[in-house]
Design a protein around this motif. Sequence first.
Motif, short mmCIF file in Angstrom:
data_model
loop_
_atom_site.label_atom_id
_atom_site.label_comp_id
_atom_site.label_asym_id
_atom_site.label_seq_id
_atom_site.Cartn_x
_atom_site.Cartn_y
_atom_site.Cartn_z
N GLU A 1 0.84 -1.19 0.00
CA GLU A 1 0.00 0.00 0.00
C GLU A 1 0.87 1.24 0.00
OE1 GLU A 1 -2.37 -0.27 3.56
OE2 GLU A 1 -0.81 0.63 4.80
N ASN B 1 -1.40 5.96 -11.17
CA ASN B 1 -2.78 6.32 -11.51
C ASN B 1 -3.70 6.24 -10.30
OD1 ASN B 1 -2.09 6.78 -14.19
ND2 ASN B 1 -2.62 4.71 -14.85
N LYS B 2 -3.49 5.24 -9.45
CA LYS B 2 -4.28 5.14 -8.22
C LYS B 2 -3.98 6.30 -7.27
CE LYS B 2 -4.41 0.04 -8.11
NZ LYS B 2 -4.05 -1.16 -7.32
N VAL B 3 -2.69 6.65 -7.17
CA VAL B 3 -2.29 7.77 -6.31
C VAL B 3 -2.87 9.08 -6.83
CG1 VAL B 3 -0.30 9.14 -5.58
CG2 VAL B 3 -0.23 6.65 -5.39
N THR B 4 -2.95 9.24 -8.14
CA THR B 4 -3.54 10.45 -8.71
C THR B 4 -5.00 10.60 -8.29
OG1 THR B 4 -2.04 10.33 -10.61
CG2 THR B 4 -4.01 11.68 -10.86
N VAL B 5 -5.75 9.51 -8.35
CA VAL B 5 -7.15 9.54 -7.90
C VAL B 5 -7.22 9.89 -6.42
CG1 VAL B 5 -9.24 8.16 -7.57
CG2 VAL B 5 -7.92 7.94 -9.68
N ALA B 6 -6.34 9.28 -5.62
CA ALA B 6 -6.32 9.57 -4.18
C ALA B 6 -5.98 11.03 -3.92
CB ALA B 6 -5.31 8.65 -3.49
N ASP C 1 0.61 -4.92 -10.07
CA ASP C 1 0.66 -3.51 -10.45
C ASP C 1 2.05 -3.08 -10.88
OD1 ASP C 1 -2.00 -2.90 -10.01
OD2 ASP C 1 -1.68 -2.09 -8.00
N ASP D 1 0.52 1.83 -12.89
CA ASP D 1 -0.77 1.47 -12.29
C ASP D 1 -0.94 2.16 -10.94
OD1 ASP D 1 -1.42 -0.30 -14.39
OD2 ASP D 1 -0.36 -1.96 -13.39
N VAL D 2 0.10 2.11 -10.13
CA VAL D 2 0.03 2.70 -8.80
C VAL D 2 -0.02 4.22 -8.89
CG1 VAL D 2 1.16 2.87 -6.54
CG2 VAL D 2 1.25 0.72 -7.81
N VAL E 1 -3.89 3.85 -0.81
CA VAL E 1 -4.24 3.06 -1.99
C VAL E 1 -3.53 1.72 -1.87
CG1 VAL E 1 -4.51 5.09 -3.46
CG2 VAL E 1 -2.34 3.89 -3.45
N GLU E 2 -4.13 0.69 -2.46
CA GLU E 2 -3.56 -0.65 -2.46
C GLU E 2 -2.57 -0.80 -3.61
OE1 GLU E 2 -4.93 -5.29 -3.31
OE2 GLU E 2 -6.34 -3.63 -3.57
#
Length: 308
Positions: free
Chosen positions: A131, A167-172, A160, A164-165, A154-155
Motif C-alpha cells: 500500500e 494512476n491510483k495515487v492520482t485519484v487519491a 501492479d 498502475d500505482v 491506496v492498495e
Amino acid sequence: MLMKKTTLVVCAYHNVGYRCLEELLRQGADVRLIFTHEDSPTEEIWFASVRELADRHGIPWRTTDVNLPENQALLRELAPDFLFSFYYRNMIKGEVLDIPRCGALNLHGSYLPRYRGRVPVNWAVINGETETGATLHYMVEKPDAGDIVDREKVEIAFTDTALDVFNKVTVAAVTVISRSFPLLVAGTAPRQPMDLGAGSYFGGRKPADGLIDWTKGAKQIYNLVRGVTHPYPGAFTFRAGKKVIIWQAWPVAGSGAPGAIVSTAPLVVGTGDGLLEIRTLQEEGAPEQPAAAWIAATGLTGGTFAND
C-alpha cells in the motif's frame, strides 16, 4: 461551490498537478498564477499538460523557477492566500513559503511519513509494498516534513506496475484535495505534526539504477522490473556485451545459478532465490518483443545474463 473565492498560486506538473489543479478550479478557487515546467526532450511525455489546462482557463503561467528573485517579487505583489505544490520538481525555498497568508501546501505521492523524498511511487513498488497513498501537508524547508492535513491510502497489487500505482495515487490525490480545500478556506483543516521517526526518506533514481543484480531474489528483481517498466526507462541487464531491457517478467518457483538461462521455452533465468520468467524484452538496437520472438531471432539455447 465555495461561498467565497480564495486566491491561490499553484506550482504544478504531471498528472497529479493537472488533476489537482482541475479540482481546485472545479471548487471555484481563484488561481492567479501557475508555475510549471518545460517538458524535457529526453523524457517520455505520457502525462497531461498543466500549461494547456491553464490556457483553457485563461490563467497566466511561467516555466521559470518559482524561487527566482523576480518570481518572488511577483508573488509578494499577488499576495495569495495559499500556495500549492502538486508534483512541482523544484525545491521551494523558505522565503517563498513565507509569502502566502494562509500557508504553503504540498501534495506528496505517498502515505507520509513513509516514502518522503523523490519518486515515492517507484520506490514503493520496487520495495514490494502492498500500500501507499497521497498526502497533503504544509511545506517547510525540510522536504516532506510539515504538518499533515489529510491522507488517503491506496492498495498496491502484486501485479501492479509503477504506472498502475501512480494512476491510483492520482485519484487519491484528487480525493484529498476535494475534501481538504473547503476546510482550508474555512480555517478548520486539521494539522497533524509529521512523525519523521516513523517514516522513511528516499532519493531520486537515475536510469542506471535499473541495473539488475541477479544475486537478488526473483521477487526482488520482479519488483524492480515492474517498478521501472514503461513509461520509465526499464530494468536492464547485459548478454554478450549488449544491453537488454526487461520490460515484463514474473517470478516462478525453482532454482538456478544467478543470471543463468535455465530454459528458453519459456525464457527463465536463475536468481539468488527462485527463478524469473522473462516475458517481454528489448535488446540494444532492436525493437521490444516477446521473449519467444527474441529467442527465435537470436537462436539462443543458453548462456548467462550479466551485470556488464
